[in-house]
Write a protein that holds these residues in place. Structure first.
Motif, PDB file in Angstrom:
ATOM      1  N   ILE A 144      -8.984  -4.945   1.431  1.00 22.03           N
ATOM      2  CA  ILE A 144      -8.668  -3.537   1.688  1.00 22.03           C
ATOM      3  C   ILE A 144      -9.630  -2.708   0.840  1.00 22.03           C
ATOM      4  N   LEU A 145     -10.381  -1.824   1.504  1.00 27.34           N
ATOM      5  CA  LEU A 145     -11.484  -1.125   0.837  1.00 27.34           C
ATOM      6  C   LEU A 145     -11.200   0.352   0.586  1.00 27.34           C
ATOM      7  N   ALA A 146     -10.174   0.912   1.255  1.00 34.58           N
ATOM      8  CA  ALA A 146      -9.880   2.338   1.063  1.00 34.58           C
ATOM      9  C   ALA A 146      -8.419   2.590   1.377  1.00 34.58           C
ATOM     10  N   VAL A 147      -7.757   3.409   0.563  1.00 39.61           N
ATOM     11  CA  VAL A 147      -6.397   3.847   0.885  1.00 39.61           C
ATOM     12  C   VAL A 147      -6.303   5.349   0.618  1.00 39.61           C
ATOM     13  N   GLN A 148      -5.480   6.031   1.423  1.00 38.64           N
ATOM     14  CA  GLN A 148      -5.213   7.446   1.155  1.00 38.64           C
ATOM     15  C   GLN A 148      -3.872   7.851   1.727  1.00 38.64           C
ATOM     16  N   GLY A 480       0.609  -7.575 -10.348  1.00 33.86           N
ATOM     17  CA  GLY A 480       1.242  -7.805  -9.050  1.00 33.86           C
ATOM     18  C   GLY A 480       0.221  -8.247  -8.019  1.00 33.86           C
ATOM     19  N   HIS A 481      -0.929  -7.583  -7.998  1.00 38.06           N
ATOM     20  CA  HIS A 481      -1.980  -8.014  -7.073  1.00 38.06           C
ATOM     21  C   HIS A 481      -2.494  -9.385  -7.509  1.00 38.06           C
ATOM     22  N   LYS A 482      -2.911 -10.181  -6.512  1.00 40.69           N
ATOM     23  CA  LYS A 482      -3.370 -11.539  -6.824  1.00 40.69           C
ATOM     24  C   LYS A 482      -4.891 -11.618  -6.912  1.00 40.69           C
ATOM     25  N   ASP A 483      -5.568 -10.497  -6.677  1.00 43.90           N
ATOM     26  CA  ASP A 483      -7.019 -10.473  -6.784  1.00 43.90           C
ATOM     27  C   ASP A 483      -7.430  -9.046  -7.135  1.00 43.90           C
ATOM     28  N   GLN A 484      -8.734  -8.802  -7.270  1.00 43.00           N
ATOM     29  CA  GLN A 484      -9.171  -7.485  -7.745  1.00 43.00           C
ATOM     30  C   GLN A 484      -8.699  -6.352  -6.830  1.00 43.00           C
ATOM     31  N   VAL A 485      -8.474  -5.189  -7.439  1.00 41.43           N
ATOM     32  CA  VAL A 485      -7.927  -4.024  -6.736  1.00 41.43           C
ATOM     33  C   VAL A 485      -9.046  -2.999  -6.549  1.00 41.43           C
ATOM     34  N   PHE A 486      -9.421  -2.767  -5.285  1.00 40.52           N
ATOM     35  CA  PHE A 486     -10.556  -1.880  -5.002  1.00 40.52           C
ATOM     36  C   PHE A 486     -10.134  -0.432  -4.810  1.00 40.52           C
ATOM     37  N   ALA A 487      -8.957  -0.219  -4.210  1.00 38.84           N
ATOM     38  CA  ALA A 487      -8.605   1.127  -3.739  1.00 38.84           C
ATOM     39  C   ALA A 487      -7.273   1.557  -4.325  1.00 38.84           C
ATOM     40  N   LEU A 488      -7.173   2.859  -4.591  1.00 44.17           N
ATOM     41  CA  LEU A 488      -5.987   3.382  -5.262  1.00 44.17           C
ATOM     42  C   LEU A 488      -5.815   4.841  -4.860  1.00 44.17           C
ATOM     43  N   GLY A 500      -4.737  -1.259  -2.882  1.00 45.90           N
ATOM     44  CA  GLY A 500      -5.129  -2.361  -2.014  1.00 45.90           C
ATOM     45  C   GLY A 500      -6.368  -3.023  -2.562  1.00 45.90           C
ATOM     46  N   GLY A 501      -6.579  -4.291  -2.209  1.00 39.23           N
ATOM     47  CA  GLY A 501      -7.741  -4.977  -2.756  1.00 39.23           C
ATOM     48  C   GLY A 501      -8.042  -6.269  -2.033  1.00 39.23           C
ATOM     49  N   ALA A 502      -8.564  -7.213  -2.809  1.00 38.83           N
ATOM     50  CA  ALA A 502      -9.069  -8.453  -2.222  1.00 38.83           C
ATOM     51  C   ALA A 502      -7.964  -9.427  -1.820  1.00 38.83           C
ATOM     52  N   LYS A 504      -5.625  -8.655   0.219  1.00 43.94           N
ATOM     53  CA  LYS A 504      -5.272  -8.245   1.588  1.00 43.94           C
ATOM     54  C   LYS A 504      -3.889  -7.618   1.702  1.00 43.94           C
ATOM     55  N   GLN A 505      -3.278  -7.320   0.573  1.00 41.02           N
ATOM     56  CA  GLN A 505      -1.951  -6.704   0.608  1.00 41.02           C
ATOM     57  C   GLN A 505      -2.023  -5.259   0.153  1.00 41.02           C
ATOM     58  N   VAL A 506      -1.305  -4.394   0.859  1.00 38.96           N
ATOM     59  CA  VAL A 506      -1.117  -3.022   0.387  1.00 38.96           C
ATOM     60  C   VAL A 506       0.137  -3.024  -0.480  1.00 38.96           C
ATOM     61  N   ARG A 507       0.019  -2.451  -1.668  1.00 41.52           N
ATOM     62  CA  ARG A 507       1.215  -2.351  -2.515  1.00 41.52           C
ATOM     63  C   ARG A 507       1.563  -0.891  -2.739  1.00 41.52           C
ATOM     64  N   ILE A 508       2.845  -0.605  -2.639  1.00 39.88           N
ATOM     65  CA  ILE A 508       3.361   0.748  -2.893  1.00 39.88           C
ATOM     66  C   ILE A 508       4.174   0.683  -4.177  1.00 39.88           C
ATOM     67  N   TRP A 509       3.828   1.546  -5.129  1.00 37.80           N
ATOM     68  CA  TRP A 509       4.490   1.541  -6.450  1.00 37.80           C
ATOM     69  C   TRP A 509       5.329   2.797  -6.595  1.00 37.80           C
TER      70      TRP A 509
END
Length: 511
Positions: A144-148, A480-488, A500-502, A504-509
């Protein structure tokens, strides 16, 4: 041979410590006496017509100083919360602190001399720090490369991924609403229009697509014209738009910026002049457009005519990112913390314009500050509306800088870099305030809460961290993420953080 006693147990140590603590009879009383206080506006550095006051030490708490300042400014009916900074100090006084214990007793100030307090208005609402993962939603098939988040509220969020799709999520239930298919390669950028009615996406296929986020349908065809991938998108501010003709600007690795009529689906103009890849474009609220490039320059354009106004030079390497001090109000237009949406189009435009002017006005004139982050490990602060010369150059990062962002109230500037640090600077004069150290990998991105009191950052070390902007200390660590986090992104209403990140999961906090 003498008997060896066993070392004291943990409980015995704790009990001894408790007794010792009780025996130290600490004197917490504040002595009689008074202190002279001068209030100075942090934005302008002047005290205006506020008098120098004599305040009793026993009464000089932060709460009382706030009441006093509101009465002096004749805002007794609708009080504004203020934060007070002792002169020369980066850290503000806490909400429950007082002048004697925090300044006089510690020797930072003398009760004999005048104490100068810089005051900065705070948001009248308070955002709680996110502390738990409310939902981890699978669905994307690649990074996941971008979130908004939508500017209207935090129940809708868009994410763009390497699996060539854009997804819109319902953050209340943690479920996907729409999957937007059409791009033929990675989706790199997603951007909601300021009123939340359109979504623009761009990617590696050199095309921009416009979607209706409520139905998930594409509006018109793909916007074609760029000859290389899309690096960023920026919508025309709501108060400058022609009715029913919103425009969006796109920057690309091909060295051009193109302005598109989003509904009509055709190009309005192309801005050419950069000699390298354009990394970022921002559409300012005063009718100017700002672009940064790998040719080490920042160009300022007149958005209506497409004419070049200034070329800002000073960086010694690629310019990676731009931020405007008015980004937050331009992104949210007429949506604010009251959640009252004006009924008519004219009122919506008037509210969006008033919010922009309030955020940009300093000393009665409109000032739009621009921060630029570069591979040369420095940040420049500019005021392009008045002069093409930089206000200041900010150094301190040890490696390349990824991103910069202003706080919604325009008082702070955060920068994230490959040296694992986030640095906080004063947005007024570029003075260094804090380094936020806790990440153990490069920090990709940061996002302020809507009240400017908190900052979230995401990193290669798989965590998100939430920082308190008053103290510069870590508030929450969010693994919580299992790999690097690219987007916030921190939602404009302050309720949620999306990442979201490597993995492949979107997380909502949430808090």
């Amino acid at each position: 041979m003498a008997t060896q006693y066993p070392p004291p147990s943990k409980r015995q140590k704790r009990e001894r410590g408790e007794i010792a603590r009780q025996q130290q009879d600490i004197d917490t009383t504040i002595p009689d006496g008074s202190v002279r206080v001068r209030f100075v506006d942090q934005a302008t550095g002047e005290s205006g017509d506020l008098p120098v006051l004599t305040v009793l030490l026993s009464q000089a708490s932060t709460k009382n100083l706030e009441i006093l300042l509101n009465e002096l400014k004749e805002q007794g009916d609708d009080r504004i919360p203020y934060r007070f900074f002792p002169e020369g100090g980066a850290e503000a006084l806490g909400d429950k602190e007082d002048l004697y214990n925090s300044l006089v007793k510690t020797g930072k100030a003398s009760a004999e001399s005048e104490i100068v307090l810089q005051y900065a208005p705070q948001a009248v609402f308070r955002v709680k720090a996110v502390s738990r993962c409310a939902s981890a939603i699978s669905g994307h098939g690649d990074n996941i490369l971008a979130v908004q988040f939508s500017p209207a509220n935090s129940s809708r969020m868009a994410s763009g991924s390497g699996d060539k799709t854009v997804r819109i999520w319902d953050c209340d239930t943690g479920t996907p609403v729409h999957t937007l298919k059409g791009h033929t390669r990675w989706v790199l950028v997603v951007s909601y229009s300021p009123d939340g009615s359109l979504l623009a996406t761009g990617g590696y296929d050199n095309e921009i697509r416009i979607w209706d986020p409520n139905t998930g349908k594409q509006i018109g065809g793909a916007l074609k014209g760029h000859t290389n991938f899309i690096t960023s998108l920026s919508w025309e501010p709501y108060h400058l738009q022609e009715p029913n003709r919103p425009r969006v600007a796109s920057s690309s690795k091909d060295g051009t910026v193109r302005i598109w009529d989003a509904i009509g689906g055709r190009i309005d103009s192309a801005l050419t002049g950069h000699k390298g890849s354009v990394t970022c474009v921002k559409w300012g609220g005063a009718g100017l457009m700002y672009t940064s490039s790998h040719d080490k320059t920042i160009k300022v354009w007149n958005a209506s005519t497409g004419a070049l106004q200034h070329t800002l030079s000073g960086h010694a390497h690629w310019v990676n990112h731009l931020a405007l001090s008015t980004d937050f109000v331009l992104r949210t237009s007429y949506h604010d913390h009251t959640r009252n949406v004006p009924p008519t189009l004219e009122e919506k435009i008037a509210k969006a314009k008033a919010r922009f002017e309030k955020a940009a006005t300093i000393n009665g004139e409109i000032v739009e500050r621009l921060a630029t982050a570069s591979e040369d490990c420095t940040i420049f602060l500019w005021t392009p509306l008045s002069t093409p010369k930089p206000v200041t150059r900010m150094t301190g990062h040890q490696k390349q800088i990824n991103q910069v962002c202003f706080s919604p109230d325009g008082a702070l500037l955060a920068s994230t870099a490959w040296d694992n640090h986030v640095k906080i600077w004063s947005a007024r004069d570029g003075k260094f305030l804090f380094t936020l150290r806790a990440h153990v990998g490069p920090v990709y991105m940061a996002s302020f809460s809507a009240d400017s009191r908190l900052l979230a950052s995401c990193s290669k070390d798989t965590t998100l961290k939430v920082w308190d902007m008053r103290t510069g200390k870590l508030k929450e660590d969010l693994p919580g993420h299992k790999d690097q986090v690219f987007a916030l992104d921190w939602s404009p209403d302050g309720e949620r953080v999306g990442s979201g990140g490597a993995d492949k999961q979107v997380r909502i906090w949430r808090h």
